[in-house]
Scaffold this active site. Structure first.
Site, PDB file in Angstrom:
ATOM      1  N   PHE A 280       1.395 -10.763   0.272  1.00 11.44           N
ATOM      2  CA  PHE A 280       2.028 -10.373  -0.988  1.00 11.44           C
ATOM      3  C   PHE A 280       1.098  -9.469  -1.789  1.00 11.44           C
ATOM      4  CE2 PHE A 280       3.792 -14.473   0.137  1.00 11.44           C
ATOM      5  CZ  PHE A 280       5.141 -14.360  -0.162  1.00 11.44           C
ATOM      6  N   ASP A 281       1.644  -8.410  -2.358  1.00  7.05           N
ATOM      7  CA  ASP A 281       0.926  -7.685  -3.397  1.00  7.05           C
ATOM      8  C   ASP A 281       0.930  -8.564  -4.653  1.00  7.05           C
ATOM      9  OD1 ASP A 281      -0.284  -5.457  -4.753  1.00  7.05           O
ATOM     10  OD2 ASP A 281       1.662  -5.129  -5.696  1.00  7.05           O
ATOM     11  N   LYS A 282      -0.003  -8.344  -5.549  1.00 10.52           N
ATOM     12  CA  LYS A 282      -0.062  -9.177  -6.759  1.00 10.52           C
ATOM     13  C   LYS A 282       0.837  -8.629  -7.869  1.00 10.52           C
ATOM     14  CE  LYS A 282      -3.602  -9.012  -9.655  1.00 10.52           C
ATOM     15  NZ  LYS A 282      -3.022  -8.725 -10.990  1.00 10.52           N
TER      16      LYS A 282
END
Length: 672
Positions: A355-357
């Protein structure tokens, strides 16, 4: 109304079901099949019950049954033979002609009746899955009310251009993509994004700015064609032509997804190309026993035709496409765009997700929490410089600094910066009043000719990072003015969504972020992730995904813009909030149209269910062939073989259509 055509339906015209006369042909085939059955029954009744009747009457009934039952089969077989394909339809015709040559007209007519009936019902069932896709195209209205001065002009949607103002009354569907400039309402976006609750909409604060950067408009002001207005009248400025709207693009991409074959479908296609010739060779061999043993040729030929029917892989041919089409259609109805069978199957096989933040696990709306002055100037100078530069950028952190900085300054005049340049993954540089300005991560200083940070600034950064803040250093000329600390709130739905993914069998979930490791760790702990990788430049994210992909299939979930290279490197790229981003729609294999992480467990569960149904269908289709072939060799007749054969074909289609009713993610046990 008659003058307006449903422009958004045009992309759907490329679907197989939408070919000229497709629906009529489907009904005609079913009617012909039923008449074939009626004539078959009539011929059988005359033959068995009217013993004194001339034989030619029953024969005429059987010939009529042949004509009605064989017409569509023969037409399709000839078309495929022209393309040098000898497939199932051709095998059925050979078997029927063979039965007739033996005088077994009743059994040949039964074969054609059941095959044509199965074919017609199969087309009808598959049509239901395609209609679920085509229904999307019918969502947008054909007429829009365009404001021209004080007048409202009813205009075909195709004629609406970018910049037009359309008026949408309560409970009407929106005719175009755009942003709200007047009125407050709630909009049901479920047809596009799958969101179950209507979303409140309000006018944009600055129409001129929204016009310049329509992709940067907040979700609270952005609207889409095909969605349903609530109780308030609104006025919308159009940002996309009808052919370019999110709805039109979704319909087009879902239609194209039908032609993109999954790994299983490619395997079955290759299997059929080998299997059909093997069947023909086997049938030819079965015609030879009469040379060596004392058996009438009629009996040998009849057995060979029965084997031909039993070995035809009808169910196998439809097993995977029916499931994939149903899965893609169900996902689209739930606000998720899956671009074909390959990502659908791969998503169902995942055990790891990265996941990207920012904007994925967090809300993507960071706010200023701390302003630490470390230089000789004051807070006002620091904020004036930061706002002057960051208002030129559309990065989420820049937007937060510009917005909150103005508010802290009390809304006074802001100087104009020039020559903004982005230093990818690190920050920005610009010029203000003849001096250079650098704003960005601490890591951008002390390299590439930039002087290192002074001690007070470095200390302030360390303290803010310990508190989980994202930090931005502001330097004017050769002076470090200070540090701005920002915090992006984790999404409320992130933690339960990740828990659902674990329950579905995703064993490894990693957050990859360009932010400092301590900030990444703080967010990861809050949403319930075990791993967080920080301090990653865009190229580092790509390398991280490649490393994960070498260990297992992995999905990358991001916003589809900054994360496009990493998503392209993953087994499956998943974009969040894709309805408002053309780049996200193009970059991702799977697009969550809503900015809602809860859609991810839904689509992973659906993909796992699809894979399970594909496996069931393959087991049924291959199992029936494996049972019928030896049974027919040992004496099972054509009639029972056809009944079981066509029954299995309908069974796999009906099984696949269960996906259209998919509601909840299946338990882990069901998909293991």
């Amino acid at each position: 109304m008659g003058a307006g055509h449903d422009h958004s339906a045009k992309p759907g015209a490329s679907t197989p079901h939408a070919e000229p006369g497709g629906l009529l042909a489907g009904n005609a085939e079913l009617i012909a099949s039923l008449l074939c059955g009626a004539l078959l029954g009539l011929g059988f009744a005359i033959e068995k019950l009217a013993a004194g009747a001339p034989g030619w009457i029953a024969l005429c009934a059987y010939v009529g049954a042949y004509a009605l039952g064989g017409w569509f089969t023969a037409r399709e077989a000839v078309e495929k033979l022209r393309r040098r394909k000898f497939e199932i339809d051709s095998l059925m015709l050979v078997a029927a002609i063979g039965a007739a040559s033996l005088g077994a007209w009743a059994e040949g007519a039964l074969l054609l009746f059941l095959f044509s009936l199965g074919h017609a019902l199969e087309h009808y069932a598959m049509g239901r899955a395609r209609k679920a896709i085509e229904a999307l195209a019918a969502l947008a209205p054909t007429i829009a009310r365009v404001r021209q001065g004080e007048d409202l002009i009813e205009t075909p949607v195709e004629a609406v251009v970018v910049g037009d103002i359309v008026v949408v009354r309560p409970n009407e569907r929106l005719p175009a993509d755009g942003f709200v400039i007047k009125g407050v309402s709630s909009v049901d976006q479920a047809p596009i994004t799958g969101e179950s609750v209507p979303v409140d909409k309000r006018p944009v604060e600055d129409a001129a700015s929204a016009r310049e950067r329509p992709n940067g408009v907040e979700a609270a002001s952005k609207v889409f064609a095909g969605t349903i207005n609530g109780e308030g009248a609104i006025e919308v400025e159009v940002t996309k032509l009808s052919s370019q709207s999110a709805l039109a693009r979704v319909v087009q991409m879902v239609s194209e997804a039908e032609t993109q074959k999954s790994p299983t479908q490619r395997f079955t296609d290759q299997f059929e190309r080998v299997f059909v010739p093997v069947v023909l060779i086997t049938v030819c061999l079965l015609l030879t026993p009469g040379v060596f043993i004392d058996e009438p040729f009629s009996k040998t030929f009849y057995r060979a035709m029965a084997v031909l029917v039993a070995a035809s892989p009808c169910a196998l041919a439809i097993a995977t496409p029916s499931a994939v089409l149903s899965g893609v259609a169900r996902a689209a109805r739930g606000g998720v765009l899956i671009k074909g069978g390959a990502p659908l199957e791969n998503l169902g096989a995942l055990r790891a997700i990265a996941f990207d933040k920012t904007g994925t696990l967090t809300e993507g709306r960071p706010r200023i929490t701390d302003v630490v002055v470390t230089g000789a100037g004051g807070e006002e100078e620091l904020l004036q410089v930061a706002v002057a530069v960051e208002q030129l950028s559309d990065h989420p952190l820049a937007a937060a600094i510009a917005r909150d900085g103005r508010e802290r300054l009390g809304g006074g005049a802001i100087a104009q910066a020039q020559d903004l340049k982005s230093l990818t993954g690190r920050g920005v540089t610009a010029r203000l009043n003849g001096q250079g300005v650098w704003i960005g991560k601490a890591e951008m200083f002390g390299v590439e000719g930039l002087a290192p940070l002074d001690a007070p600034t470095a200390e302030a950064i360390s303290e803010l990072r310990d508190k989980g803040r994202t930090t931005m250093v502001v330097r004017l000329g050769d002076r470090d003015l200070g540090v701005i600390g920002l915090l992006d709130t984790p999404r409320p739905g992130a933690k339960p969504a990740l828990a659902q993914l674990r329950a579905l069998g995703v064993t490894r979930m990693i957050m990859i972020s360009g932010d400092h490791k301590k900030v990444a760790d703080a967010v990861a702990a809050e949403v319930g992730l075990d791993e967080a990788w920080g301090d990653l430049m865009p190229e580092d994210k790509v390398e991280a995904i490649r490393k994960l992909s070498a260990q297992d299939k992995v999905a990358m979930v991001g916003d589809g813009v900054n994360d496009a290279p990493a998503m392209a490197s993953a087994t499956v790229g998943v974009a969040m909030g894709a309805a408002g981003s053309d780049v996200a729609l193009e970059a991702a294999d799977v697009a969550l149209m809503a900015d809602d992480l809860a859609r991810l467990p839904f689509v992973v569960g659906l993909s796992r269910k699809t894979r399970w149904i594909v496996r069931q269908n393959l087991f049924v289709s291959l199992g029936v062939v494996a049972l019928l072939v030896p049974a027919t060799i040992l004496g099972l007749g054509i009639g029972p073989a056809v009944a079981v054969h066509e029954g299995s074909t309908l069974l796999v289609v009906i099984n696949a259509l269960r996906l259209l009713a998919y509601r909840e993610a299946p338990s882990r046990a069901a998909v293991a």
